[in-house]
Design a protein around this motif. Sequence first.
Motif, mmCIF file in Angstrom:
data_model
loop_
_atom_site.group_PDB
_atom_site.id
_atom_site.type_symbol
_atom_site.label_atom_id
_atom_site.label_comp_id
_atom_site.label_asym_id
_atom_site.label_seq_id
_atom_site.Cartn_x
_atom_site.Cartn_y
_atom_site.Cartn_z
ATOM 1 N N VAL A 13 0.874 -1.175 0.000
ATOM 2 C CA VAL A 13 0.000 0.000 0.000
ATOM 3 C C VAL A 13 0.906 1.217 0.000
ATOM 4 C CG1 VAL A 13 -1.770 1.275 1.256
ATOM 5 C CG2 VAL A 13 -1.753 -1.215 1.314
ATOM 6 N N PRO A 14 0.817 2.077 -1.030
ATOM 7 C CA PRO A 14 1.676 3.263 -1.042
ATOM 8 C C PRO A 14 1.370 4.163 0.142
ATOM 9 C CG PRO A 14 0.056 3.367 -2.802
ATOM 10 C CD PRO A 14 -0.084 2.029 -2.156
ATOM 11 N N PRO A 15 2.412 4.743 0.742
ATOM 12 C CA PRO A 15 2.197 5.512 1.962
ATOM 13 C C PRO A 15 1.438 6.815 1.798
ATOM 14 C CG PRO A 15 4.490 5.572 1.319
ATOM 15 C CD PRO A 15 3.804 4.631 0.386
ATOM 16 N N GLY A 16 1.388 7.384 0.641
ATOM 17 C CA GLY A 16 0.668 8.645 0.471
ATOM 18 C C GLY A 16 1.428 9.806 1.068
ATOM 19 N N LEU A 17 0.850 10.953 0.986
ATOM 20 C CA LEU A 17 1.476 12.157 1.512
ATOM 21 C C LEU A 17 0.650 12.657 2.685
ATOM 22 C CD1 LEU A 17 2.259 13.923 -1.862
ATOM 23 C CD2 LEU A 17 3.834 12.629 -0.434
ATOM 24 N N PHE A 18 1.241 12.630 3.854
ATOM 25 C CA PHE A 18 0.518 13.041 5.048
ATOM 26 C C PHE A 18 1.198 14.198 5.765
ATOM 27 C CE2 PHE A 18 -0.842 8.697 4.304
ATOM 28 C CZ PHE A 18 -2.215 8.831 4.376
ATOM 29 N N GLY A 19 2.257 14.738 5.197
ATOM 30 C CA GLY A 19 2.941 15.860 5.819
ATOM 31 C C GLY A 19 3.544 15.518 7.165
ATOM 32 N N LEU A 20 4.059 14.317 7.289
ATOM 33 C CA LEU A 20 4.624 13.870 8.561
ATOM 34 C C LEU A 20 6.037 14.413 8.756
ATOM 35 C CD1 LEU A 20 3.543 10.139 8.315
ATOM 36 C CD2 LEU A 20 2.594 11.850 9.860
ATOM 37 N N PRO A 21 6.352 14.820 9.979
ATOM 38 C CA PRO A 21 7.742 15.195 10.273
ATOM 39 C C PRO A 21 8.602 13.928 10.335
ATOM 40 C CG PRO A 21 6.418 15.299 12.261
ATOM 41 C CD PRO A 21 5.476 14.976 11.130
ATOM 42 N N ASP A 22 9.890 14.083 10.472
ATOM 43 C CA ASP A 22 10.779 12.935 10.634
ATOM 44 C C ASP A 22 10.373 12.137 11.863
ATOM 45 O OD1 ASP A 22 12.294 13.643 8.414
ATOM 46 O OD2 ASP A 22 13.715 14.813 9.611
ATOM 47 N N ARG A 23 10.633 10.832 11.828
ATOM 48 C CA ARG A 23 10.262 9.956 12.944
ATOM 49 C C ARG A 23 10.882 10.383 14.271
ATOM 50 N NH1 ARG A 23 7.577 5.715 13.289
ATOM 51 N NH2 ARG A 23 6.696 4.764 11.469
ATOM 52 N N ALA A 31 1.349 14.021 14.777
ATOM 53 C CA ALA A 31 1.064 14.081 13.334
ATOM 54 C C ALA A 31 0.579 12.726 12.826
ATOM 55 C CB ALA A 31 2.308 14.530 12.572
ATOM 56 N N ALA A 32 1.141 11.650 13.351
ATOM 57 C CA ALA A 32 0.711 10.306 12.957
ATOM 58 C C ALA A 32 -0.729 10.061 13.386
ATOM 59 C CB ALA A 32 1.635 9.261 13.571
ATOM 60 N N ALA A 33 -1.088 10.495 14.579
ATOM 61 C CA ALA A 33 -2.466 10.346 15.056
ATOM 62 C C ALA A 33 -3.425 11.093 14.134
ATOM 63 C CB ALA A 33 -2.589 10.866 16.487
ATOM 64 N N ARG A 34 -3.074 12.321 13.792
ATOM 65 C CA ARG A 34 -3.911 13.111 12.886
ATOM 66 C C ARG A 34 -4.029 12.426 11.525
ATOM 67 N NH1 ARG A 34 -0.799 17.096 12.073
ATOM 68 N NH2 ARG A 34 -0.282 16.467 9.977
ATOM 69 N N ALA A 35 -2.915 11.921 11.006
ATOM 70 C CA ALA A 35 -2.921 11.250 9.701
ATOM 71 C C ALA A 35 -3.828 10.021 9.722
ATOM 72 C CB ALA A 35 -1.504 10.860 9.309
ATOM 73 N N LEU A 36 -3.754 9.234 10.780
ATOM 74 C CA LEU A 36 -4.591 8.034 10.870
ATOM 75 C C LEU A 36 -6.068 8.379 10.943
ATOM 76 C CD1 LEU A 36 -2.349 5.931 13.237
ATOM 77 C CD2 LEU A 36 -3.150 5.198 10.986
ATOM 78 N N ILE A 37 -6.425 9.387 11.715
ATOM 79 C CA ILE A 37 -7.837 9.762 11.852
ATOM 80 C C ILE A 37 -8.361 10.351 10.543
ATOM 81 C CG2 ILE A 37 -9.491 11.221 13.100
ATOM 82 C CD1 ILE A 37 -8.291 8.796 14.687
ATOM 83 N N ALA A 50 0.752 2.605 6.622
ATOM 84 C CA ALA A 50 2.030 2.409 5.928
ATOM 85 C C ALA A 50 2.936 3.624 6.099
ATOM 86 C CB ALA A 50 1.778 2.133 4.440
ATOM 87 N N ALA A 51 2.363 4.797 6.053
ATOM 88 C CA ALA A 51 3.151 6.026 6.148
ATOM 89 C C ALA A 51 3.672 6.268 7.561
ATOM 90 C CB ALA A 51 2.321 7.222 5.692
ATOM 91 N N THR A 52 2.874 5.927 8.565
ATOM 92 C CA THR A 52 3.251 6.232 9.950
ATOM 93 C C THR A 52 3.978 5.088 10.647
ATOM 94 O OG1 THR A 52 1.161 5.406 10.859
ATOM 95 C CG2 THR A 52 1.246 7.756 10.228
ATOM 96 N N ARG A 55 -0.314 0.996 13.658
ATOM 97 C CA ARG A 55 -1.556 0.306 13.319
ATOM 98 C C ARG A 55 -2.735 1.064 13.938
ATOM 99 N NH1 ARG A 55 -1.742 -3.165 9.566
ATOM 100 N NH2 ARG A 55 -3.315 -4.324 10.645
ATOM 101 N N TRP A 56 -3.894 0.843 13.374
ATOM 102 C CA TRP A 56 -5.120 1.460 13.872
ATOM 103 C C TRP A 56 -5.327 1.091 15.339
ATOM 104 C CZ3 TRP A 56 -8.196 5.192 12.519
ATOM 105 C CH2 TRP A 56 -9.434 5.319 13.139
ATOM 106 N N GLY A 57 -5.597 2.092 16.172
ATOM 107 C CA GLY A 57 -5.868 1.876 17.591
ATOM 108 C C GLY A 57 -4.629 1.853 18.466
ATOM 109 N N GLU A 58 -3.477 2.175 17.920
ATOM 110 C CA GLU A 58 -2.211 2.145 18.664
ATOM 111 C C GLU A 58 -2.336 2.919 19.983
ATOM 112 O OE1 GLU A 58 1.242 1.774 20.267
ATOM 113 O OE2 GLU A 58 0.916 0.756 18.359
#
Length: 94
Positions: A13-23, A31-37, A50-52, A55-58
Amino acid sequence: MSRAFVKEDSGFVPPGLFGLPDRDDPRFDAAAARALIEAARDANTASAEAATGYRWGEPRLHRHVRKLLQAAEGLPEEEQDRRYIRVAKRFLGT
């Protein structure tokens, strides 16, 4: 039939663009929480996972999702995104 019309399930699954900062950025989890929601609201959860790398519900992201939910519910009724609120609650298991 052209190969363009054949669906091959590679599991990727391609990760897409979510504007995430570096890990290693302290803002990554928020930012990962916002991207998932947002992705779940748009029926694209797998791409956000895939991008973050989450998994859902982390559980590690629950405090960030609670803040997002509180902000979303704090908007005037006519400005609330009901689907966003529903998926945030589902993420938290409520």
